[in-house]
Scaffold this active site. Structure first.
Site, PDB file in Angstrom:
ATOM      1  N   ASP A  35       0.766  -1.185  -0.030  1.00  0.00           N
ATOM      2  CA  ASP A  35      -0.137  -0.004   0.027  1.00  0.00           C
ATOM      3  C   ASP A  35       0.920   1.200   0.033  1.00  0.00           C
ATOM      4  O   ASP A  35       0.557   2.338  -0.767  1.00  0.00           O
ATOM      5  CB  ASP A  35      -0.878   0.113   1.356  1.00  0.00           C
ATOM      6  CG  ASP A  35      -2.102  -0.750   1.011  1.00  0.00           C
ATOM      7  OD1 ASP A  35      -2.016  -1.680   0.169  1.00  0.00           O
ATOM      8  OD2 ASP A  35      -2.925  -0.679   1.914  1.00  0.00           O
ATOM      9  N   GLU A 115     -25.275 -17.662 -13.118  1.00  0.00           N
ATOM     10  CA  GLU A 115     -24.564 -16.550 -12.476  1.00  0.00           C
ATOM     11  C   GLU A 115     -25.183 -16.475 -11.101  1.00  0.00           C
ATOM     12  O   GLU A 115     -26.379 -16.857 -11.046  1.00  0.00           O
ATOM     13  CB  GLU A 115     -24.636 -15.157 -13.305  1.00  0.00           C
ATOM     14  CG  GLU A 115     -23.939 -15.374 -14.437  1.00  0.00           C
ATOM     15  CD  GLU A 115     -24.302 -13.986 -15.307  1.00  0.00           C
ATOM     16  OE1 GLU A 115     -24.673 -13.112 -14.771  1.00  0.00           O
ATOM     17  OE2 GLU A 115     -24.191 -14.112 -16.633  1.00  0.00           O
ATOM     18  N   LYS A 117     -27.093 -14.333  -8.263  1.00  0.00           N
ATOM     19  CA  LYS A 117     -27.971 -13.231  -8.643  1.00  0.00           C
ATOM     20  C   LYS A 117     -27.653 -12.252  -7.303  1.00  0.00           C
ATOM     21  O   LYS A 117     -27.843 -12.406  -6.319  1.00  0.00           O
ATOM     22  CB  LYS A 117     -29.500 -13.406  -8.385  1.00  0.00           C
ATOM     23  CG  LYS A 117     -30.329 -12.305  -8.593  1.00  0.00           C
ATOM     24  CD  LYS A 117     -31.798 -12.547  -8.914  1.00  0.00           C
ATOM     25  CE  LYS A 117     -32.682 -11.583  -9.551  1.00  0.00           C
ATOM     26  NZ  LYS A 117     -32.646 -10.316  -8.602  1.00  0.00           N
ATOM     27  N   ASP A 119     -27.310  -9.063  -5.005  1.00  0.00           N
ATOM     28  CA  ASP A 119     -28.096  -8.327  -4.353  1.00  0.00           C
ATOM     29  C   ASP A 119     -27.812  -6.659  -4.401  1.00  0.00           C
ATOM     30  O   ASP A 119     -27.423  -6.384  -3.244  1.00  0.00           O
ATOM     31  CB  ASP A 119     -28.602  -8.749  -3.133  1.00  0.00           C
ATOM     32  CG  ASP A 119     -30.264  -8.440  -2.741  1.00  0.00           C
ATOM     33  OD1 ASP A 119     -30.734  -7.576  -3.416  1.00  0.00           O
ATOM     34  OD2 ASP A 119     -30.407  -8.514  -1.621  1.00  0.00           O
ATOM     35  N   ARG A 138     -30.487   2.533 -13.431  1.00  0.00           N
ATOM     36  CA  ARG A 138     -31.442   1.909 -14.244  1.00  0.00           C
ATOM     37  C   ARG A 138     -32.611   2.871 -14.511  1.00  0.00           C
ATOM     38  O   ARG A 138     -33.264   2.843 -15.351  1.00  0.00           O
ATOM     39  CB  ARG A 138     -31.859   0.655 -13.623  1.00  0.00           C
ATOM     40  CG  ARG A 138     -32.973  -0.081 -14.347  1.00  0.00           C
ATOM     41  CD  ARG A 138     -33.168  -1.483 -13.916  1.00  0.00           C
ATOM     42  NE  ARG A 138     -34.328  -2.151 -14.530  1.00  0.00           N
ATOM     43  CZ  ARG A 138     -35.644  -2.035 -14.278  1.00  0.00           C
ATOM     44  NH1 ARG A 138     -35.934  -1.559 -13.186  1.00  0.00           N
ATOM     45  NH2 ARG A 138     -36.613  -2.577 -14.825  1.00  0.00           N
ATOM     46  N   GLU A 180     -23.972  -5.322 -12.044  1.00  0.00           N
ATOM     47  CA  GLU A 180     -24.426  -4.788 -10.538  1.00  0.00           C
ATOM     48  C   GLU A 180     -23.700  -4.241  -9.732  1.00  0.00           C
ATOM     49  O   GLU A 180     -22.246  -4.602  -9.983  1.00  0.00           O
ATOM     50  CB  GLU A 180     -24.882  -6.347  -9.908  1.00  0.00           C
ATOM     51  CG  GLU A 180     -26.086  -6.078  -8.880  1.00  0.00           C
ATOM     52  CD  GLU A 180     -27.337  -6.003  -9.470  1.00  0.00           C
ATOM     53  OE1 GLU A 180     -27.500  -5.928 -10.636  1.00  0.00           O
ATOM     54  OE2 GLU A 180     -28.082  -6.106  -8.608  1.00  0.00           O
ATOM     55  N   TYR A 232     -22.149  -7.821 -16.173  1.00  0.00           N
ATOM     56  CA  TYR A 232     -22.663  -9.187 -16.860  1.00  0.00           C
ATOM     57  C   TYR A 232     -23.188  -9.098 -18.444  1.00  0.00           C
ATOM     58  O   TYR A 232     -23.809  -9.798 -18.767  1.00  0.00           O
ATOM     59  CB  TYR A 232     -23.605  -9.942 -15.727  1.00  0.00           C
ATOM     60  CG  TYR A 232     -24.542  -8.963 -15.282  1.00  0.00           C
ATOM     61  CD1 TYR A 232     -25.595  -8.631 -15.855  1.00  0.00           C
ATOM     62  CD2 TYR A 232     -24.549  -8.759 -13.739  1.00  0.00           C
ATOM     63  CE1 TYR A 232     -26.535  -7.877 -15.316  1.00  0.00           C
ATOM     64  CE2 TYR A 232     -25.636  -8.136 -13.096  1.00  0.00           C
ATOM     65  CZ  TYR A 232     -26.540  -7.614 -13.773  1.00  0.00           C
ATOM     66  OH  TYR A 232     -27.506  -6.908 -13.306  1.00  0.00           O
ATOM     67  N   LYS A 320     -35.001 -17.424  -7.319  1.00  0.00           N
ATOM     68  CA  LYS A 320     -34.775 -16.907  -6.026  1.00  0.00           C
ATOM     69  C   LYS A 320     -34.772 -17.563  -4.807  1.00  0.00           C
ATOM     70  O   LYS A 320     -35.804 -18.673  -4.657  1.00  0.00           O
ATOM     71  CB  LYS A 320     -36.145 -15.888  -5.698  1.00  0.00           C
ATOM     72  CG  LYS A 320     -36.204 -14.689  -7.026  1.00  0.00           C
ATOM     73  CD  LYS A 320     -35.477 -13.396  -6.539  1.00  0.00           C
ATOM     74  CE  LYS A 320     -36.246 -12.743  -5.736  1.00  0.00           C
ATOM     75  NZ  LYS A 320     -35.752 -11.333  -5.441  1.00  0.00           N
ATOM     76  N   CYS A 415     -31.892 -14.931  38.791  1.00  0.00           N
ATOM     77  CA  CYS A 415     -31.723 -15.986  37.678  1.00  0.00           C
ATOM     78  C   CYS A 415     -33.109 -16.485  37.616  1.00  0.00           C
ATOM     79  O   CYS A 415     -33.454 -17.124  38.539  1.00  0.00           O
ATOM     80  CB  CYS A 415     -30.754 -17.176  38.148  1.00  0.00           C
ATOM     81  SG  CYS A 415     -30.544 -18.291  37.287  1.00  0.00           S
ATOM     82  N   CYS A 418     -32.531 -20.469  38.984  1.00  0.00           N
ATOM     83  CA  CYS A 418     -32.384 -20.926  40.244  1.00  0.00           C
ATOM     84  C   CYS A 418     -32.634 -19.889  41.419  1.00  0.00           C
ATOM     85  O   CYS A 418     -32.929 -20.003  42.545  1.00  0.00           O
ATOM     86  CB  CYS A 418     -30.859 -21.468  40.661  1.00  0.00           C
ATOM     87  SG  CYS A 418     -29.700 -19.791  40.816  1.00  0.00           S
ATOM     88  N   CYS A 433     -25.406 -15.299  36.594  1.00  0.00           N
ATOM     89  CA  CYS A 433     -25.904 -15.781  38.058  1.00  0.00           C
ATOM     90  C   CYS A 433     -24.726 -16.397  38.439  1.00  0.00           C
ATOM     91  O   CYS A 433     -23.713 -17.140  37.827  1.00  0.00           O
ATOM     92  CB  CYS A 433     -26.850 -17.092  37.319  1.00  0.00           C
ATOM     93  SG  CYS A 433     -27.244 -18.141  38.761  1.00  0.00           S
ATOM     94  N   CYS A 438     -26.149 -23.785  40.003  1.00  0.00           N
ATOM     95  CA  CYS A 438     -27.362 -23.238  38.976  1.00  0.00           C
ATOM     96  C   CYS A 438     -27.552 -24.390  38.056  1.00  0.00           C
ATOM     97  O   CYS A 438     -26.799 -24.984  37.302  1.00  0.00           O
ATOM     98  CB  CYS A 438     -27.197 -22.113  38.408  1.00  0.00           C
ATOM     99  SG  CYS A 438     -28.617 -21.628  37.175  1.00  0.00           S
TER     100      CYS A 438
HETATM  101  S1  IVH Z   1     -29.220  -9.923 -15.981  1.00  0.00           S
HETATM  102  C1  IVH Z   1     -31.975  -8.608 -19.116  1.00  0.00           C
HETATM  103  N1  IVH Z   1     -27.546 -11.005 -14.203  1.00  0.00           N
HETATM  104  O1  IVH Z   1     -31.421  -8.502 -10.932  1.00  0.00           O
HETATM  105  C2  IVH Z   1     -31.183  -9.020 -18.174  1.00  0.00           C
HETATM  106  N2  IVH Z   1     -28.988  -9.250 -13.561  1.00  0.00           N
HETATM  107  O2  IVH Z   1     -34.450  -8.888 -11.048  1.00  0.00           O
HETATM  108  C3  IVH Z   1     -31.165  -8.285 -16.831  1.00  0.00           C
HETATM  109  N3  IVH Z   1     -29.252  -9.148 -10.971  1.00  0.00           N
HETATM  110  O3  IVH Z   1     -32.151  -5.725 -12.588  1.00  0.00           O
HETATM  111  C4  IVH Z   1     -30.326  -8.680 -15.889  1.00  0.00           C
HETATM  112  N4  IVH Z   1     -27.408 -10.343 -10.511  1.00  0.00           N
HETATM  113  O4  IVH Z   1     -30.220  -5.507 -11.123  1.00  0.00           O
HETATM  114  C5  IVH Z   1     -28.763 -10.240 -14.438  1.00  0.00           C
HETATM  115  N5  IVH Z   1     -25.989 -11.940 -12.617  1.00  0.00           N
HETATM  116  C6  IVH Z   1     -27.113 -11.114 -13.009  1.00  0.00           C
HETATM  117  C7  IVH Z   1     -27.579 -10.460 -12.052  1.00  0.00           C
HETATM  118  C8  IVH Z   1     -28.827  -9.621 -12.110  1.00  0.00           C
HETATM  119  C9  IVH Z   1     -28.309  -9.411 -10.015  1.00  0.00           C
HETATM  120  C10 IVH Z   1     -30.062  -7.939 -10.969  1.00  0.00           C
HETATM  121  C11 IVH Z   1     -30.396  -6.822 -12.017  1.00  0.00           C
HETATM  122  C12 IVH Z   1     -31.769  -6.873 -12.435  1.00  0.00           C
HETATM  123  C13 IVH Z   1     -32.446  -7.619 -11.454  1.00  0.00           C
HETATM  124  C14 IVH Z   1     -33.568  -8.287 -11.841  1.00  0.00           C
END
Ligand code: IVH
Length: 672
Positions: A35, A115, A117, A119, A138, A180, A232, A320, A415, A418, A433, A438
């Site tokens: 660093d 992939e 998903k 969050d 978006r 994301e 992605y 999901k 307690c 006891c 306690c 106990c």
């Molecule tokens: S593809 C047309 N890939 O999930 C395809 N989305 O519920 C569009 N998200 O708006 C999305 N991980 O923000 C894609 N590996 C992934 C993702 C992903 C998270 C989110 C994304 C999207 C939302 C839809």
């Protein structure tokens, strides 16, 4: 004074160097320089730019700074709509989706890309001539907001990519990367805690926090909050550029983006399902939150044939995972007494399904936490459950649909088991306690002894142990070994078979090594690791029991306090009797003496991320065998952080504190 051209060249070379190291650090998590060295390069560049302000360009690594707060965000129309995904929640729905894909594409040999998903929130990055020109949220899918200044502060987003590199990756110089934006869990916790200390409202989850962060008008705040970005999608003129989705991911990777490594190209729905299940089990090991898996048709030509419905493509689907937080009513609070006498407030809840299990109890930690949450009996609360963590009450829900409770939660005076008056030592948060006899302590002691990491007596859980202790069948851990089938049959819900199973389990526990027995004794301050060192040093229970405080202190990591505690335990006649009885019962009282390597004696390691060759336990063993120690969190005392793929906040922390970060190859050399 050097010619202007020379300065320009020097600045550009320095920038390239810094970009390279940023890439190694933020994208690959694999830095080559310290660093300090990095900071030095950055300072050189800053100095040069300060002397020659006309040479500052927006893609210079010095420009990842916030800039002045703005009035608002400019709206930007997307090159093509930013879509969302349809969700499924079961294997059946997933297979139905596949059937539609087969029908609509008229073929069965469809490959899929799986992939995570992630969050977070989706974000579009527009690159022109390899330089980041714009970052856009978006928004409503058609029009988003220009958050360029904010996204420029995200270290894993390249501000510029050498055209050479772009070309090699097969990516056009003008392109759009969508993906994301997220906040790693540790960063989320840290900032939230800080806000709490400062009396500011906290964010419910990392996703909300990300959205709040990227839309800060003052980008300096964004810069502090350490967001991360995983792309992605790659578009050129609003259309997918590559012929296969898998190529998109590889292309983005080669171009220098941080593409999520936990992805897979598969040829069947069975493989998709395996991927889904694998990550459901492992999701807690990730440094960020995921809420499912996204499955995408690999071939773009098939994708085009499948098209869209409303706002979502037919060629992709989100599976999901079940939610891991739920809202329910706090019906009561009881105080649970642990093995050491510590009282913990437990929230008794109206049953709520969270992530596939029914939750009825959650911890409230201590009185301070109750005060912090401002929770009362009768409140509706949000309960959160991490994979292997005890559910906790995260916050009180206070809105028009959820009336507030009115009954205060009182601190305990006695307690609950006891009836002895509880004690709260000055400066401590917990009530205790102090009654040595106990029954709750006995229960805790027996449960500890029988638990998986100790004597591993399967089936000997709270229900059974409660009955055994209440009926006086078990008054100490040695009593476990004199239990008979008749004893067990006299209990509720025991039949011949289940009684025999328990007896078999008890018998099996006798095979466990000396260190487990030592650990199981429940000596204060003797945890799993210390028990192991003691077993290896003394080689027998007898030698351990007869050791003086001085001898004990010669054992790795045993200081005066632990030594005192051990000596005190063995000098107590009741404990001597107990140990004798355990020996008679046939437990392992001797083991192999082992002197550990001393190469890494006194060195503390932290493991983070996924190593390629070793599991975490294997790496831990390698370090411990060489005399080193592995701990869970990075501090100034940490000597090395071993970082594998997808290392998270621990790596950040290491860098922050200047702790050396090594890879597994270096680890092999160190422990060799
Ligand atoms: S593809 C047309 N890939 O999930 C395809 N989305 O519920 C569009 N998200 O708006 C999305 N991980 O923000 C894609 N590996 C992934 C993702 C992903 C998270 C989110 C994304 C999207 C939302 C839809």
């Amino acid at each position: 004074m050097p010619a202007a051209k020379d300065v320009e060249k020097k600045i550009e070379a320095l920038r390239d160097k810094i970009r390279h190291h940023e890439y190694l650090y933020y994208v690959l998590d694999n830095p080559e320089i310290s660093d300090q060295e990095f900071d030095r390069l950055m300072q050189q560049l800053k100095d040069l730019e300060a002397e020659h302000p006309s040479l500052i360009t927006p893609d210079s690594p010095t420009q990842r700074v916030g800039g002045k707060p703005r009035e608002g965000f400019v709206k930007v129309r997307h090159s093509s709509p930013m879509l969302s995904l349809d969700n499924t929640y079961s294997e059946e729905e997933l297979r139905n989706w596949e059937r539609r894909v087969h029908e609509l594409s008229g073929r069965k040999d469809v490959d899929y890309v799986c992939e995570l998903k992630l969050d977070g929130m989706s974000l579009a990055l527009i690159y022109e001539d390899g330089k980041l020109a714009r970052g856009v949220t978006r928004g409503d899918g058609t029009t988003g907001e220009d958050v360029t200044l904010n996204v420029r502060t995200v270290r894993s987003i390249p501000l510029s990519i050498e055209l050479n590199k772009v070309k090699k990756a097969g990516v056009p110089p003008n392109f759009e990367a969508r993906g994301e934006l997220l906040m790693p869990t540790a960063a989320f916790k840290k900032v939230n805690e800080e806000r709490e200390r400062n009396g500011l409202p906290t964010f419910a989850n990392p996703r909300n926090f990300t959205a709040g962060t990227v839309r800060q008008l003052d980008a300096n705040i964004t810069a502090e909050r350490r967001l991360d970005f995983f792309p992605y999608i790659l578009l050129s003129n609003g259309r997918t550029y590559f012929e296969r989705h898998w190529e998109t991911l590889t292309g983005l990777d080669k171009a220098g983006f941080k593409v999520n490594p936990n992805r897979k190209l598969v040829h069947s729905m069975d493989e998709v399902w395996a991927f889904i299940q694998q990550w459901e089990a492992k999701r807690d090991s990730l440094p960020y939150e995921i809420d499912g898996i996204v499955v995408k048709v690999d071939r773009i030509a098939f994708q085009d044939e499948l098209g869209f419905t409303g706002k979502a493509p037919r060629w992709a689907i989100a599976y999901k995972y079940a939610a891991r937080a739920g809202i329910t009513k706090l019906e009561n609070v009881r105080w649970q007494v642990g093995r050491t006498g510590k009282l913990t407030p437990v929230a008794e809840l109206a049953p709520v399904a969270i992530g596939g299990t029914t939750v009825r109890n959650a911890t409230l930690h201590n009185m301070d936490e109750i005060g912090r949450l401002g929770v009362k009996i009768g409140d509706y609360v949000q309960v959160e459950r991490g994979g292997d963590v005890i559910p906790k009450v995260a916050k009180v829900i206070d809105d028009k649909d959820h009336p507030r409770g009115t009954q205060e939660i009182e601190a305990p005076e006695k307690c609950p088991v006891c009836g002895t008056k509880v004690v709260r030592t000055e400066g401590e948060v917990d009530f205790r306690c102090v009654n040595a006899n106990c029954p709750a302590k006995l229960l805790g002691t027996i449960l500890h002894f029988a638990s998986r990491g100790v004597m591993n007596i399967d089936g000997m859980g709270e229900a059974l142990v409660t009955q055994l202790t209440e009926r006086g069948l078990v008054k100490n851990v040695a009593d476990i070994y004199k239990l008979t089938k008749a004893d067990l049959l006299s209990l509720e819900r025991f039949a011949d078979k289940s009684a025999q199973n328990i007896l078999d389990e008890i018998d099996k526990s006798k095979e466990l090594p000396l260190e487990r027995v030592i650990y199981g004794l429940g000596i204060r301050m003797v945890g799993e690791r210390t028990a192991q060192f003691l077993a290896e040093h003394f080689g027998s229970m007898e030698a351990l029991a007869n050791a003086t405080v001085e001898e004990l202190q010669s054992v790795n990591e045993v200081g005066p306090k632990i030594a005192e505690s051990i000596a005190e335990f063995f000098s107590n006649p009741a404990n001597q009797e107990l140990v004798k009885r355990l020996q008679k019962a046939g437990l392992k009282f001797s083991g192999e003496k082992k002197e550990r390597g001393t190469k890494l004696a006194g060195k503390t390691f932290v493991l983070t991320g996924t190593l390629a060759k070793y599991t975490r336990d294997e790496a831990k063993k390698m370090i411990e065998d060489a005399g080193g120690k592995v701990t869970g969190s990075v501090s100034k005392k940490t000597d090395y952080v071993v970082a594998g793929a997808d290392a998270g906040s621990k790596l950040d922390k290491a860098k922050e504190l200047g702790v050396p970060v090594i890879d597994e190859k270096a680890l092999e050399e160190l422990t060799d």
